[in-house]
Design an enzyme around this catalytic site. Structure first.
Site, PDB file in Angstrom:
ATOM      1  N   SER A 141     140.533   8.224  37.434  1.00 20.94           N
ATOM      2  CA  SER A 141     139.965   9.527  37.059  1.00 20.94           C
ATOM      3  C   SER A 141     140.073  10.474  38.240  1.00 20.94           C
ATOM      4  O   SER A 141     140.116  10.027  39.397  1.00 20.94           O
ATOM      5  CB  SER A 141     138.478   9.363  36.695  1.00 20.94           C
ATOM      6  OG  SER A 141     137.864  10.628  36.522  1.00 20.94           O
ATOM      7  N   TYR A 154     129.978   5.624  38.189  1.00 17.87           N
ATOM      8  CA  TYR A 154     131.302   5.887  37.610  1.00 17.87           C
ATOM      9  C   TYR A 154     132.285   6.312  38.701  1.00 17.87           C
ATOM     10  O   TYR A 154     133.410   5.805  38.776  1.00 17.87           O
ATOM     11  CB  TYR A 154     131.183   6.975  36.538  1.00 17.87           C
ATOM     12  CG  TYR A 154     132.465   7.282  35.809  1.00 17.87           C
ATOM     13  CD1 TYR A 154     132.957   6.436  34.822  1.00 17.87           C
ATOM     14  CD2 TYR A 154     133.189   8.446  36.090  1.00 17.87           C
ATOM     15  CE1 TYR A 154     134.132   6.741  34.138  1.00 17.87           C
ATOM     16  CE2 TYR A 154     134.358   8.758  35.415  1.00 17.87           C
ATOM     17  CZ  TYR A 154     134.830   7.890  34.432  1.00 17.87           C
ATOM     18  OH  TYR A 154     135.997   8.186  33.762  1.00 17.87           O
TER      19      TYR A 154
HETATM   20  N1  LIG Z   1     138.202  11.460  28.653  1.00 15.97           N
HETATM   21  C1  LIG Z   1     138.244  11.910  29.882  1.00 15.97           C
HETATM   22  O1  LIG Z   1     137.987  13.104  30.131  1.00 15.97           O
HETATM   23  C2  LIG Z   1     138.607  11.000  31.019  1.00 15.97           C
HETATM   24  C3  LIG Z   1     138.778  11.580  32.275  1.00 15.97           C
HETATM   25  C4  LIG Z   1     139.127  10.764  33.336  1.00 15.97           C
HETATM   26  C5  LIG Z   1     139.302   9.414  33.153  1.00 15.97           C
HETATM   27  N2  LIG Z   1     139.116   8.870  31.917  1.00 15.97           N
HETATM   28  C6  LIG Z   1     139.328   7.428  31.792  1.00 15.97           C
HETATM   29  O2  LIG Z   1     140.224   7.170  30.748  1.00 15.97           O
HETATM   30  C7  LIG Z   1     139.944   5.883  30.181  1.00 15.97           C
HETATM   31  C8  LIG Z   1     139.790   5.998  28.686  1.00 15.97           C
HETATM   32  O3  LIG Z   1     138.610   6.743  28.400  1.00 15.97           O
HETATM   33  P1  LIG Z   1     138.458   7.625  27.079  1.00 15.97           P
HETATM   34  O4  LIG Z   1     138.238   9.007  27.513  1.00 15.97           O
HETATM   35  O5  LIG Z   1     139.538   7.285  26.152  1.00 15.97           O
HETATM   36  O6  LIG Z   1     137.038   7.118  26.559  1.00 15.97           O
HETATM   37  P2  LIG Z   1     136.630   6.223  25.318  1.00 15.97           P
HETATM   38  O7  LIG Z   1     135.164   6.061  25.436  1.00 15.97           O
HETATM   39  O8  LIG Z   1     137.202   6.789  24.072  1.00 15.97           O
HETATM   40  O9  LIG Z   1     137.382   4.853  25.624  1.00 15.97           O
HETATM   41  C9  LIG Z   1     136.839   3.829  26.389  1.00 15.97           C
HETATM   42  C10 LIG Z   1     136.904   2.568  25.562  1.00 15.97           C
HETATM   43  O10 LIG Z   1     136.475   1.449  26.342  1.00 15.97           O
HETATM   44  C11 LIG Z   1     135.832   0.570  25.449  1.00 15.97           C
HETATM   45  N3  LIG Z   1     135.013  -0.416  26.162  1.00 15.97           N
HETATM   46  C12 LIG Z   1     133.899  -0.207  26.900  1.00 15.97           C
HETATM   47  N4  LIG Z   1     133.411  -1.384  27.335  1.00 15.97           N
HETATM   48  C13 LIG Z   1     134.256  -2.358  26.872  1.00 15.97           C
HETATM   49  C14 LIG Z   1     134.284  -3.761  26.983  1.00 15.97           C
HETATM   50  N5  LIG Z   1     133.333  -4.425  27.670  1.00 15.97           N
HETATM   51  N6  LIG Z   1     135.285  -4.438  26.384  1.00 15.97           N
HETATM   52  C15 LIG Z   1     136.243  -3.769  25.673  1.00 15.97           C
HETATM   53  N7  LIG Z   1     136.270  -2.432  25.551  1.00 15.97           N
HETATM   54  C16 LIG Z   1     135.284  -1.734  26.129  1.00 15.97           C
HETATM   55  C17 LIG Z   1     135.004   1.504  24.580  1.00 15.97           C
HETATM   56  O11 LIG Z   1     134.533   0.840  23.430  1.00 15.97           O
HETATM   57  C18 LIG Z   1     136.016   2.606  24.313  1.00 15.97           C
HETATM   58  O12 LIG Z   1     136.794   2.287  23.177  1.00 15.97           O
HETATM   59  C19 LIG Z   1     138.708   5.385  30.899  1.00 15.97           C
HETATM   60  O13 LIG Z   1     139.069   4.532  31.957  1.00 15.97           O
HETATM   61  C20 LIG Z   1     138.070   6.656  31.430  1.00 15.97           C
HETATM   62  O14 LIG Z   1     137.253   6.395  32.544  1.00 15.97           O
HETATM   63  C21 LIG Z   1     138.777   9.628  30.841  1.00 15.97           C
END
Ligand SMILES: NC(=O)c1ccc[n+]([C@@H]2O[C@H](COP(=O)([O-])OP(=O)(O)OC[C@H]3O[C@@H](n4cnc5c(N)ncnc54)[C@H](O)[C@@H]3O)[C@@H](O)[C@H]2O)c1
Length: 260
Positions: A141, A154
């Site tokens: 991130s 985080y």
């Molecule tokens: N959306 C953003 O703005 C953003 C920004 C920077 C980084 N990210 C990173 O991108 C990645 C994807 O995030 P996203 O935005 O798609 O969010 P999201 O919440 O849609 O996806 C995260 C997924 O992880 C799953 N998860 C959590 N704990 C789990 C476990 N113990 N076992 C299996 N699955 C598990 C959740 O159920 C969810 O489906 C993450 O690493 C997040 O930190 C997202």
């Protein structure tokens, strides 16, 4: 012939960015096992994949559990004949300073966001070596580079993702396994919706997204598909000389200092 024909990938996280990446890879011929803990989201993705005729299987898997990860890797190898690609997108995003964050929440955040990358590599790398190499992508991130207030666990976990990515890249370069991280800015996913509800309670999500979009020089937040595009490039042979790097997909967010 499709670009990823014959490739086998595991993607963690069945919503948001993980879902977009799983579908993107399967659309260009990869066999994909998507691992998630949300039963409804898993079912939805499985139905989407079926409707589109993609070779995308969805597995109920808690990526913090060693036995579950080992079983997911074993199932992938058994069903598809090997493993070439791992994308670690599963994450838990708690809010709070360290004083506000209890130990259980801290440990869960570090275990989901960092420990799962360790587990996937621990069980997955030996399978990749049998194929003569592979590629791993870890979702980090912008918060691993510079962070907001009130996201201590985080932000710490995402800094660790950057470090673990470098360590994996060095340790497995000689195995022909390339390891990179992607650092997104604000991306339209369920996680960002939860952030909006936390930082701007009572305000319409669309309004918060609009405001956050203005903080990105390109004037908007990103889409999961834009992140999936970068992931598809980084795991492909087109990125054959890229390893140990972190790649921004942030609409220019980190290019400025407090630029609006
Ligand atoms: N959306 C953003 O703005 C953003 C920004 C920077 C980084 N990210 C990173 O991108 C990645 C994807 O995030 P996203 O935005 O798609 O969010 P999201 O919440 O849609 O996806 C995260 C997924 O992880 C799953 N998860 C959590 N704990 C789990 C476990 N113990 N076992 C299996 N699955 C598990 C959740 O159920 C969810 O489906 C993450 O690493 C997040 O930190 C997202």
């Amino acid at each position: 012939m499709k670009e990823f024909e014959g490739k086998v990938a595991i993607v963690t996280g069945t919503t948001g960015i993980g879902r977009a990446i799983a579908k993107r890879f399967a659309a260009v011929g990869s066999n994909v096992l998507a691992c998630g803990i949300e039963v409804a989201a898993n079912k939805e993705l499985a139905l989407e994949a079926q409707a589109s005729g993609l070779s995308l299987h969805v597995e109920l898997c808690d990526v913090t559990q060693a036995n579950a990860v080992r079983a997911a890797v074993a199932k992938t190898v058994k069903e598809f004949g090997g493993l070439d690609i791992i994308v670690n997108s599963a994450a838990f995003h708690p809010f709070g300073t360290v004083v506000e964050t209890d130990l259980e929440t801290w440990n869960r955040c570090l275990m989901v966001n960092v420990g799962s990358i360790y587990l996937m590599a621990h069980y997955g790398v030996p399978a990749m070596k049998k194929r003569g190499g592979g590629a791993i992508i870890n979702l980090a991130s912008v918060q691993g580079h510079a962070c907001q207030r009130g996201v201590a666990a985080y932000a710490a976990s995402k800094g660790a993702v950057h470090s673990l990515t470098r360590a994996l890249a060095l340790d497995h370069a000689s195995d022909n396994i390339r390891v990179n991280s992607i650092s997104p800015g604000s991306i339209r996913t369920p996680m960002l919706e939860r952030s909006a509800a936390n930082f701007a309670p009572g305000v319409l999500v669309a309004e918060v997204f609009q405001r956050w979009g203005q903080a990105h020089p390109l004037g908007r937040i990103g889409t999961p598909e834009e992140v999936a595009e970068l992931a598809a490039f980084l795991v492909s042979d087109r990125a054959a000389f890229c390893t140990g790097g972190d790649y921004l997909v942030d609409g220019g967010l980190l290019a400025g200092i407090g630029v609006q």
